[in-house]
Enzyme design. Structure first.
Site, short mmCIF file in Angstrom:
data_model
loop_
_atom_site.label_atom_id
_atom_site.label_comp_id
_atom_site.label_asym_id
_atom_site.label_seq_id
_atom_site.Cartn_x
_atom_site.Cartn_y
_atom_site.Cartn_z
N HIS A 7 1.07 -1.18 -0.10
CA HIS A 7 -0.23 0.23 -0.25
C HIS A 7 0.89 1.08 0.50
CE1 HIS A 7 -3.39 -2.63 2.75
NE2 HIS A 7 -3.00 -3.28 1.65
N TYR A 18 -9.33 5.65 2.11
CA TYR A 18 -10.15 5.26 1.67
C TYR A 18 -11.66 6.50 1.39
CZ TYR A 18 -8.54 1.19 3.06
OH TYR A 18 -7.70 -0.13 3.33
N HIS A 49 -13.76 0.93 -2.13
CA HIS A 49 -13.63 0.77 -0.54
C HIS A 49 -15.64 0.75 -0.65
CE1 HIS A 49 -13.29 -0.14 3.31
NE2 HIS A 49 -12.19 -0.26 2.99
N HIS A 95 -8.10 -11.44 0.63
CA HIS A 95 -7.77 -10.13 1.22
C HIS A 95 -7.10 -10.67 1.84
CE1 HIS A 95 -10.01 -6.93 4.64
NE2 HIS A 95 -9.47 -7.08 3.50
N ASP A 144 -5.72 -7.31 10.78
CA ASP A 144 -6.57 -8.48 11.04
C ASP A 144 -6.63 -10.07 10.56
OD1 ASP A 144 -7.95 -6.78 8.78
OD2 ASP A 144 -10.05 -6.82 10.10
MG MG Z 1 -10.44 -3.30 0.61
#
Ligand code: MG
Length: 441
Positions: free
Chosen positions: A163, A194, A249, A349, A353
């Site tokens: 990112h 986002y 997003h 993904h 987390d």
């Molecule tokens: Mg995403």
């Protein structure tokens, strides 16, 4: 037509043996039934909570009747971990005790319907923890890493994207240069996070005392204006050598998302992610008719009804589900197989987390499927690596797993206890428009 019975085949082999001694070897071992050993029983299923990176991780540990043999699986649901813990400790544990740990698919199918109602995030994460732990056990029993159980490697390592972001184009450029310097060839570019809460001004609802002061605010207009400029800027500065990704997003109106995807098409994005909320996936047909920008979708998906149509109607290019949110490795490998026939690639993904066990599951599957697309890179702190020995490792933009049987990731439970969950419950915080209207991610 002439047919051959087994007896005829044995007779033929006997004749061949007389002609060639190689055929005379004892083949009985290969045809004997396997030794009928006692099944490996599940003795306990429990959730372990830890937060070495201040992110609420949940790992499921499955213990077996063989002393010392256990498996680990990721059931991390950062926003609601305690209901997952209840689902594991109070429901899956009694359900699984005494079952044969080798029968992963049967346990998944029966546990899935044991709640009667299904396909929600809490129960899917609990199932994922159980499922991945059983794959870990299977690998340990076989003495093989899980990717070998899935058919072996299709590539030497897992290519990843990282990112880059900034509050303006210069900050973004600096961030892209840093990420490129670390060896990444695929870079996600965002300005103002986002949907750009950082770019938004004048949150009128705050002045009016609506909501809470901590609620976030976004205005889609500055976001929609700067995002094509970000693509143009980065392409001009870095040329065509790097691949550019972007995460919408979900927060903007469907027509704004369609216009944005059309506008950035000329900059050749690798993909545009999550243009619509899961409730609005019907808009993919309109989007597909408007442009050829590659699309990734699915991080909020929980149900097969969300991904089957998008894949089989060729409405997306990358399936981007969060593996624990769809119920574990057993589900994700089926999604990958379905997607293979429609030339849809994977982009599981892989945010913070997800526990290191979950990242290992992503990577093992990435290694073994022909239609791998890209993986989200991960960075583990030293504390996380200490709690989870054997974490996947990043090198030159690639993720590597180790060769230990199973996932190759362990859990130091004593150390894990030293990293309790943060005090706040970890809500996904409200984001509002100028007038206070809640925006759905
Ligand atoms: Mg995403």
């Amino acid at each position: 037509m002439k047919t051959f019975s087994l007896g005829a085949t044995a007779g033929a082999l006997g004749c061949l043996a007389k002609l060639n001694p190689l055929f005379a070897q004892d083949n009985t071992a290969a045809t004997k039934p396997a030794k009928n050993s006692a099944p490996l029983k599940i003795t306990k299923v429990r959730a372990i909570l830890t937060a070495p990176q201040n992110i609420r991780l949940l790992v499921v540990k499955v213990e077996t009747s063989e002393p010392g043999l256990y498996g680990l699986g990721c059931g991390t649901f950062q926003q609601r971990p305690l209901p997952v813990k209840t689902a594991v400790d109070e429901y899956l544990d009694p359900f699984c005790r005494g079952r044969d740990a080798d029968n992963i698919e049967d346990i998944w199918q029966t546990a899935y319907t044991s709640s009667y109602w299904r396909n929600g995030p809490v129960l899917n994460n609990a199932l994922s923890g159980l499922d991945q732990a059983l794959w870990d056990i299977k690998g340990k029993r076989a003495g093989l890493p899980v990717y070998q159980l899935l058919g072996g490697k299709c590539r030497f390592a897992v290519d990843c994207y990282s990112h880059a972001s900034g509050r303006d184009l210069q900050q973004l450029e600096d961030s892209v240069a840093r990420i490129q310097g670390q060896g990444f060839r695929h870079i996600r570019i965002q300005v103002g996070a986002y949907g750009s809460p950082q770019l938004s001004k004048d949150p009128h609802f705050k002045e009016a005392g609506f909501g809470l002061p901590s609620d976030s605010h976004m205005d889609p207009r500055p976001y929609l204006k700067i995002t094509p400029k970000a693509f143009e800027h980065v392409r001009n500065k870095f040329g065509d050598e790097i691949e550019l990704l972007h995460d919408i997003h979900e927060r903007i109106e469907p027509m704004d998302a369609i216009n944005l995807c059309k506008e950035v098409e000329k900059y050749r994005p690798f993909f545009m992610e999550d243009p619509f909320s899961p409730e609005q996936i019907g808009y993919f047909k309109q989007l597909r008719q408007q442009c050829a920008t590659p699309l990734a979708m699915g991080e909020l998906f929980n149900s097969p009804h969300e991904w089957v149509g998008l894949i089989s109607e060729r409405l997306i290019d990358f399936i981007r589900v969060h593996i624990s949110q769809v119920g574990g490795l057993s589900v994700a490998r089926k999604i990958a197989t379905l997607a293979e026939w429609f030339q849809v690639r994977s982009a599981w993904h892989g945010p913070g987390d997800v526990s290191p066990v979950g990242h290992a599951a992503n990577a093992h599957l990435d290694l073994a499927i022909p239609n791998f697309g890209i993986q989200e890179a991960v960075r583990f702190t030293q504390a996380t690596q200490d709690v989870f020995p054997g974490c996947p490792a990043m090198k030159n933009g690639y993720m590597h797993v180790n060769e230990a049987p199973g996932w190759g990731v362990d859990l130091n439970e004593e150390l894990a206890k030293k990293f309790p969950y943060p005090a706040d419950p970890g809500y996904w915080r409200p984001v509002r428009r100028k007038d206070g209207t809640s925006i759905r991610p």
